[in-house]
Design a protein around this motif. Structure first.
Motif, PDB file in Angstrom:
ATOM      1  N   GLY A   1      51.679  41.270  36.290  1.00  0.00           N
ATOM      2  CA  GLY A   1      51.181  40.012  35.485  1.00  0.00           C
ATOM      3  C   GLY A   1      50.064  39.700  36.710  1.00  0.00           C
ATOM      4  O   GLY A   1      49.584  40.347  36.898  1.00  0.00           O
ATOM      5  N   ALA A   2      49.607  37.505  35.706  1.00  0.00           N
ATOM      6  CA  ALA A   2      47.858  37.682  36.923  1.00  0.00           C
ATOM      7  C   ALA A   2      48.669  37.029  38.068  1.00  0.00           C
ATOM      8  O   ALA A   2      47.538  36.586  38.462  1.00  0.00           O
ATOM      9  N   THR A   3      50.141  36.571  38.197  1.00  0.00           N
ATOM     10  CA  THR A   3      50.016  36.046  39.617  1.00  0.00           C
ATOM     11  C   THR A   3      51.304  36.867  39.976  1.00  0.00           C
ATOM     12  O   THR A   3      51.897  37.633  39.771  1.00  0.00           O
TER      13      THR A   3
ATOM     14  N   ALA B   1      52.816  48.251  47.013  1.00  0.00           N
ATOM     15  CA  ALA B   1      52.051  48.665  45.733  1.00  0.00           C
ATOM     16  C   ALA B   1      51.183  47.765  45.344  1.00  0.00           C
ATOM     17  O   ALA B   1      50.979  46.574  45.232  1.00  0.00           O
ATOM     18  N   PRO B   2      49.248  48.491  44.596  1.00  0.00           N
ATOM     19  CA  PRO B   2      47.913  47.281  44.597  1.00  0.00           C
ATOM     20  C   PRO B   2      49.273  46.159  42.929  1.00  0.00           C
ATOM     21  O   PRO B   2      49.594  46.208  42.695  1.00  0.00           O
ATOM     22  N   ARG B   3      48.515  45.202  43.718  1.00  0.00           N
ATOM     23  CA  ARG B   3      48.949  44.365  42.320  1.00  0.00           C
ATOM     24  C   ARG B   3      47.958  45.171  41.158  1.00  0.00           C
ATOM     25  O   ARG B   3      47.055  45.150  41.307  1.00  0.00           O
ATOM     26  N   PHE B   4      48.088  44.567  39.783  1.00  0.00           N
ATOM     27  CA  PHE B   4      48.018  45.262  38.844  1.00  0.00           C
ATOM     28  C   PHE B   4      46.661  44.568  38.389  1.00  0.00           C
ATOM     29  O   PHE B   4      45.679  44.554  38.043  1.00  0.00           O
ATOM     30  N   ARG B   5      46.948  43.400  38.294  1.00  0.00           N
ATOM     31  CA  ARG B   5      45.540  42.402  37.987  1.00  0.00           C
ATOM     32  C   ARG B   5      44.533  42.355  38.955  1.00  0.00           C
ATOM     33  O   ARG B   5      43.266  41.572  38.946  1.00  0.00           O
ATOM     34  N   GLU B   6      43.889  43.662  40.561  1.00  0.00           N
ATOM     35  CA  GLU B   6      43.531  43.789  41.501  1.00  0.00           C
ATOM     36  C   GLU B   6      42.805  45.524  41.220  1.00  0.00           C
ATOM     37  O   GLU B   6      42.331  45.488  41.771  1.00  0.00           O
ATOM     38  N   LEU B   7      43.122  46.360  40.345  1.00  0.00           N
ATOM     39  CA  LEU B   7      43.223  47.506  40.165  1.00  0.00           C
ATOM     40  C   LEU B   7      41.909  47.725  39.677  1.00  0.00           C
ATOM     41  O   LEU B   7      41.105  48.292  40.303  1.00  0.00           O
TER      42      LEU B   7
ATOM     43  N   ASP C   1      37.756  51.837  37.868  1.00  0.00           N
ATOM     44  CA  ASP C   1      37.435  51.282  36.934  1.00  0.00           C
ATOM     45  C   ASP C   1      38.166  51.780  35.752  1.00  0.00           C
ATOM     46  O   ASP C   1      38.784  53.027  35.718  1.00  0.00           O
ATOM     47  N   VAL C   2      39.427  50.430  35.313  1.00  0.00           N
ATOM     48  CA  VAL C   2      40.167  50.695  34.804  1.00  0.00           C
ATOM     49  C   VAL C   2      40.432  51.637  33.541  1.00  0.00           C
ATOM     50  O   VAL C   2      40.937  52.657  33.203  1.00  0.00           O
ATOM     51  N   GLU C   3      39.126  52.128  33.187  1.00  0.00           N
ATOM     52  CA  GLU C   3      39.286  52.548  31.816  1.00  0.00           C
ATOM     53  C   GLU C   3      39.238  53.877  32.164  1.00  0.00           C
ATOM     54  O   GLU C   3      39.875  54.379  31.101  1.00  0.00           O
TER      55      GLU C   3
ATOM     56  N   SER D   1      42.863  42.877  30.267  1.00  0.00           N
ATOM     57  CA  SER D   1      42.782  41.870  30.251  1.00  0.00           C
ATOM     58  C   SER D   1      43.360  41.240  31.665  1.00  0.00           C
ATOM     59  O   SER D   1      42.873  40.201  31.511  1.00  0.00           O
ATOM     60  N   LEU D   2      43.738  41.363  32.451  1.00  0.00           N
ATOM     61  CA  LEU D   2      43.878  41.000  33.579  1.00  0.00           C
ATOM     62  C   LEU D   2      42.821  40.678  34.787  1.00  0.00           C
ATOM     63  O   LEU D   2      42.413  39.400  35.525  1.00  0.00           O
ATOM     64  N   GLU D   3      41.560  41.187  33.878  1.00  0.00           N
ATOM     65  CA  GLU D   3      40.645  41.048  34.885  1.00  0.00           C
ATOM     66  C   GLU D   3      39.597  39.638  34.744  1.00  0.00           C
ATOM     67  O   GLU D   3      40.099  39.023  33.416  1.00  0.00           O
ATOM     68  N   PRO D   4      38.859  39.568  36.131  1.00  0.00           N
ATOM     69  CA  PRO D   4      38.704  37.498  35.182  1.00  0.00           C
ATOM     70  C   PRO D   4      37.429  38.593  34.585  1.00  0.00           C
ATOM     71  O   PRO D   4      36.863  38.800  33.929  1.00  0.00           O
TER      72      PRO D   4
END
Length: 114
Positions: free
Chosen positions: A50-52, A60-66, A71-73, A109-112
């Motif tokens: 999630g966002a937090t 395990a990396p936080r998905f909001r920081e991937l 490049d998540v694409e 969607s999690l990216e700033p």
């Protein structure tokens, strides 16, 4: 002839709601929500999805920081072919192309927002 007309009319009336319902479902497709559901189901045991919050498994990396690492694409292909990491605890997952696209949409969607 009258019987054929009655059968056709009955089918149209009977199947109408199903067809209309299918069209509504197609319009309600939300890849971000579908991606969120997928990562919650498959990834949340280890990753913060999630966002937090912090990852339950600290390495395990936080998905909001991937997006800071990748490049998540470009993750879409790996999601379809099967994510493989050097980390032995990471299970291999394979998603179909639509699921992979939904996961990427959610990650984006999690990216700033700039």
């Amino acid at each position: 002839m009258k019987t054929l007309l009655n059968i056709t009319l009955a089918l149209a009336v009977g199947l109408g709601p199903l067809v209309a319902g299918g069209l509504v479902l197609a319009q309600d497709y939300n890849p971000v929500a579908d991606g969120q559901a997928l990562v919650t189901m498959y990834c949340a045991d280890c990753h913060a999805v999630g966002a937090t919050g912090d990852s339950a498994f600290p390495p395990a990396p936080r998905f909001r920081e991937l997006h800071l690492r990748y490049d998540v694409e470009f993750l879409s292909e790996a999601l379809v072919e099967g994510i493989v990491t050097a980390h032995p605890d990471m299970p291999q997952f394979e998603f179909d192309p639509q699921q992979a696209a939904a996961i990427v949409a959610y990650l984006k969607s999690l990216e700033p927002q700039v």
